[in-house]
Design a protein around this motif. Structure first.
Motif, PDB file in Angstrom:
ATOM      1  N   THR A 107       0.823  -1.207   0.000  1.00 32.82           N
ATOM      2  CA  THR A 107       0.000   0.000   0.000  1.00 32.82           C
ATOM      3  C   THR A 107       0.858   1.258   0.000  1.00 32.82           C
ATOM      4  O   THR A 107       0.571   2.227  -0.716  1.00 32.82           O
ATOM      5  CB  THR A 107      -0.942  -0.003   1.221  1.00 32.82           C
ATOM      6  N   CYS A 108       1.935   1.259   0.788  1.00 31.05           N
ATOM      7  CA  CYS A 108       2.821   2.432   0.838  1.00 31.05           C
ATOM      8  C   CYS A 108       3.487   2.685  -0.510  1.00 31.05           C
ATOM      9  O   CYS A 108       3.567   3.836  -0.967  1.00 31.05           O
ATOM     10  CB  CYS A 108       3.876   2.244   1.917  1.00 31.05           C
ATOM     11  N   HIS A 109       3.967   1.623  -1.160  1.00 33.85           N
ATOM     12  CA  HIS A 109       4.571   1.793  -2.483  1.00 33.85           C
ATOM     13  C   HIS A 109       3.536   2.272  -3.495  1.00 33.85           C
ATOM     14  O   HIS A 109       3.835   3.107  -4.356  1.00 33.85           O
ATOM     15  CB  HIS A 109       5.195   0.472  -2.940  1.00 33.85           C
ATOM     16  N   SER A 110       2.314   1.768  -3.376  1.00 32.42           N
ATOM     17  CA  SER A 110       1.237   2.209  -4.263  1.00 32.42           C
ATOM     18  C   SER A 110       0.957   3.696  -4.072  1.00 32.42           C
ATOM     19  O   SER A 110       0.777   4.440  -5.046  1.00 32.42           O
ATOM     20  CB  SER A 110      -0.029   1.395  -3.981  1.00 32.42           C
ATOM     21  N   MET A 111       0.930   4.156  -2.817  1.00 30.55           N
ATOM     22  CA  MET A 111       0.665   5.569  -2.550  1.00 30.55           C
ATOM     23  C   MET A 111       1.759   6.457  -3.135  1.00 30.55           C
ATOM     24  O   MET A 111       1.464   7.496  -3.742  1.00 30.55           O
ATOM     25  CB  MET A 111       0.525   5.806  -1.041  1.00 30.55           C
ATOM     26  N   ILE A 112       3.012   6.070  -2.979  1.00 29.90           N
ATOM     27  CA  ILE A 112       4.115   6.867  -3.526  1.00 29.90           C
ATOM     28  C   ILE A 112       3.970   7.008  -5.035  1.00 29.90           C
ATOM     29  O   ILE A 112       4.119   8.096  -5.601  1.00 29.90           O
ATOM     30  CB  ILE A 112       5.469   6.232  -3.165  1.00 29.90           C
ATOM     31  N   ARG A 113       3.675   5.912  -5.713  1.00 31.73           N
ATOM     32  CA  ARG A 113       3.543   5.945  -7.172  1.00 31.73           C
ATOM     33  C   ARG A 113       2.378   6.816  -7.625  1.00 31.73           C
ATOM     34  O   ARG A 113       2.353   7.302  -8.756  1.00 31.73           O
ATOM     35  CB  ARG A 113       3.366   4.519  -7.706  1.00 31.73           C
ATOM     36  N   LYS A 114       1.421   7.016  -6.744  1.00 31.50           N
ATOM     37  CA  LYS A 114       0.262   7.849  -7.067  1.00 31.50           C
ATOM     38  C   LYS A 114       0.429   9.280  -6.560  1.00 31.50           C
ATOM     39  O   LYS A 114      -0.534  10.051  -6.543  1.00 31.50           O
ATOM     40  CB  LYS A 114      -1.001   7.215  -6.479  1.00 31.50           C
ATOM     41  N   GLY A 115       1.630   9.638  -6.114  1.00 25.10           N
ATOM     42  CA  GLY A 115       1.900  11.009  -5.723  1.00 25.10           C
ATOM     43  C   GLY A 115       1.553  11.354  -4.287  1.00 25.10           C
ATOM     44  O   GLY A 115       1.591  12.527  -3.903  1.00 25.10           O
ATOM     45  N   ILE A 116       1.220  10.360  -3.482  1.00 26.05           N
ATOM     46  CA  ILE A 116       0.941  10.609  -2.058  1.00 26.05           C
ATOM     47  C   ILE A 116       2.279  10.627  -1.324  1.00 26.05           C
ATOM     48  O   ILE A 116       2.980   9.630  -1.267  1.00 26.05           O
ATOM     49  CB  ILE A 116       0.013   9.528  -1.476  1.00 26.05           C
ATOM     50  N   THR A 117       2.619  11.787  -0.790  1.00 23.52           N
ATOM     51  CA  THR A 117       3.908  11.939  -0.120  1.00 23.52           C
ATOM     52  C   THR A 117       3.779  11.861   1.401  1.00 23.52           C
ATOM     53  O   THR A 117       4.764  11.635   2.094  1.00 23.52           O
ATOM     54  CB  THR A 117       4.570  13.266  -0.518  1.00 23.52           C
ATOM     55  N   THR A 118       2.566  12.068   1.914  1.00 27.99           N
ATOM     56  CA  THR A 118       2.284  11.940   3.352  1.00 27.99           C
ATOM     57  C   THR A 118       0.954  11.227   3.531  1.00 27.99           C
ATOM     58  O   THR A 118      -0.008  11.512   2.810  1.00 27.99           O
ATOM     59  CB  THR A 118       2.189  13.325   4.032  1.00 27.99           C
ATOM     60  N   PHE A 119       0.891  10.302   4.496  1.00 25.69           N
ATOM     61  CA  PHE A 119      -0.400   9.722   4.857  1.00 25.69           C
ATOM     62  C   PHE A 119      -0.557   9.763   6.368  1.00 25.69           C
ATOM     63  O   PHE A 119       0.407   9.676   7.124  1.00 25.69           O
ATOM     64  CB  PHE A 119      -0.579   8.305   4.299  1.00 25.69           C
ATOM     65  N   VAL A 120      -1.817   9.922   6.806  1.00 26.32           N
ATOM     66  CA  VAL A 120      -2.150  10.014   8.230  1.00 26.32           C
ATOM     67  C   VAL A 120      -2.947   8.770   8.580  1.00 26.32           C
ATOM     68  O   VAL A 120      -4.075   8.592   8.110  1.00 26.32           O
ATOM     69  CB  VAL A 120      -2.975  11.279   8.533  1.00 26.32           C
ATOM     70  N   ASP A 121      -2.350   7.899   9.401  1.00 28.57           N
ATOM     71  CA  ASP A 121      -2.964   6.595   9.643  1.00 28.57           C
ATOM     72  C   ASP A 121      -3.528   6.459  11.051  1.00 28.57           C
ATOM     73  O   ASP A 121      -2.850   6.729  12.037  1.00 28.57           O
ATOM     74  CB  ASP A 121      -1.926   5.486   9.419  1.00 28.57           C
ATOM     75  N   PHE A 122      -4.799   6.064  11.127  1.00 27.79           N
ATOM     76  CA  PHE A 122      -5.404   5.655  12.390  1.00 27.79           C
ATOM     77  C   PHE A 122      -4.980   4.207  12.619  1.00 27.79           C
ATOM     78  O   PHE A 122      -5.430   3.303  11.916  1.00 27.79           O
ATOM     79  CB  PHE A 122      -6.936   5.734  12.294  1.00 27.79           C
ATOM     80  N   ARG A 123      -4.126   3.998  13.604  1.00 29.68           N
ATOM     81  CA  ARG A 123      -3.515   2.672  13.784  1.00 29.68           C
ATOM     82  C   ARG A 123      -4.121   1.945  14.976  1.00 29.68           C
ATOM     83  O   ARG A 123      -4.036   2.405  16.119  1.00 29.68           O
ATOM     84  CB  ARG A 123      -1.997   2.823  13.974  1.00 29.68           C
TER      85      ARG A 123
END
Length: 396
Positions: A107-123
């Motif tokens: 998921t993290c690699h997918s986000m980077i490829r889609k231009g997401i540079t920061t994500f805020v995760d409810f863990r």
């Protein structure tokens, strides 16, 4: 590094500049002006034909459930994602950590490829859940903001009696907060006012889901006589998530007490739970950011999120919405709500950004850059992604 001859979206208002030079130093934007000359040993890249935009901030995710994509597709919201008895909770508890890690990495690699540079995760998962995510991210260059929580949920009787958090769980909370960026609470309907007040005394970022469904709004009023949003504000949150069924009064009260609201339109629709009314929220004075929510029910793609929100809002209200407002929800507003130097191309801010190919098949000719980004751009139009001044995906 000096980037020459690039078009860009500058500042808080994402003003379009057709061609300029940008100097990046120590991971930040140092200078932005047309006539910068490179230092003797400075690397410079001619980026003519490219458009530089701020990196996307995916302001609400749950990537721990990446292993459960599209399970229980036809079930109710509670059967899918309720923190106590939902399918998601069972999957997380019964899956080996190494399997969870593998799919969170994807998921993290997918986000980077889609231009997401920061994500805020409810863990979820308490301290173990936070540590597992941090371990997962140790070799991935994406910027993360992790909001942990103690695994403590109360039933309606306990909430009506306003019972406090248990001593055992109270001791866990500071240990969790030492390892993450704040707390992300499931909702007011799983916590008494006493517990929410206890959480409100924590010093880091505080956020909570609120008014996501008609059922949750009704449950709060039946159980406590108060709206779910008013109870959620007992946490003294910096931002609320969803607010799909918040009343006009709730929105006006919230606007005075929080930094903003993170909405997740595709996730709400995937759950057959409606569409957040961004016009109502904006009229109440709320700053809005976008998130993609659970990977279990939705793909982590901000291009799709913007496209969907823009068109469905115009379709429902039958009036035009400025696409720049939608783009700000994915960039500038996220940084504003988080109070971080991200989501904006401005001198002194962190150099997290996306290089788009203006000559890509889906974009050329680009008559309106805001509309083009919101409903035509995609992963395929990205030339490169930069995080902290370093190219982490693609080439220039």
């Amino acid at each position: 590094m000096l980037i020459k001859n690039i078009s860009t979206l500058l500042g808080k208002e994402l003003d379009y500049i057709s061609e300029t030079n940008i100097q990046i130093q120590n991971g930040k934007f140092k200078q932005i002006q047309p006539n910068i000359k490179p230092n003797v040993k400075e690397e410079f890249i001619d980026c003519q034909g490219l458009l530089l935009i701020p990196g996307f901030i995916n302001a609400h995710t749950h990537i721990g459930d990446s292993i459960g994509k599209d399970v229980t597709l036809d079930s109710s919201v509670d059967k899918k994602i309720h923190p106590v008895f939902g399918a998601k909770s069972k999957i997380l508890k019964n899956t080996p950590p190494e399997n969870l890690t593998d799919f969170m990495k994807n998921t993290c690699h997918s986000m980077i490829r889609k231009g997401i540079t920061t994500f805020v995760d409810f863990r979820e998962g308490g301290l173990d859940g936070v540590l597992l995510l941090k371990k997962t991210l140790s070799e991935i260059p994406i910027r993360s903001i992790i909001l942990g929580r103690v695994d403590f949920y109360q039933n309606p009787t306990e909430i009506k009696k306003n019972l406090p958090i248990s001593k055992e769980k109270s001791k866990e909370l500071p240990l969790i907060l030492q390892k993450c960026d704040g707390i992300g609470i499931s909702g007011a309907n799983e916590n008494s006012n006493s517990v929410l007040n206890h959480y409100s005394k924590t010093s880091k970022i505080r956020a909570i889901h609120s008014s996501e469904t008609k059922q949750s709004v009704s449950r709060s009023k039946k159980m406590t006589g108060k709206s779910e949003t008013i109870r959620a504000l007992s946490l003294k949150p910096h931002f609320l998530v969803h607010m799909t069924y918040a009343s006009k009064n709730d929105l006006h009260v919230a606007a005075k007490k929080i930094r903003g609201i993170v909405i997740c339109p595709r996730a709400n629709s995937s759950l057959a739970e409606g569409i957040p009314d961004i016009t109502l929220m904006q009229n109440a004075g709320c700053t809005l950011a976008l998130g993609t929510d659970n990977v279990m029910i939705n793909s982590p793609d901000m291009f799709r999120e913007m496209d969907y929100l823009w068109k469905v809002t115009m379709g429902i209200h039958k009036k035009r919405i400025n696409p720049k407002d939608i783009l700000k929800m994915s960039t500038v507003n996220g940084g504003k709500i988080l109070k971080k130097d991200i989501g904006i191309i401005e001198t002194g801010k962190i150099a997290d950004c996306i290089f788009l190919n203006k000559h890509a098949l889906d974009l050329e000719p680009m008559h309106d850059p805001y509309a083009s980004i919101v409903h035509r751009a995609s992963e395929s139009t990205i030339k490169a992604v930069m995080i902290g001044g370093k190219i982490v995906h693609g080439k220039l």
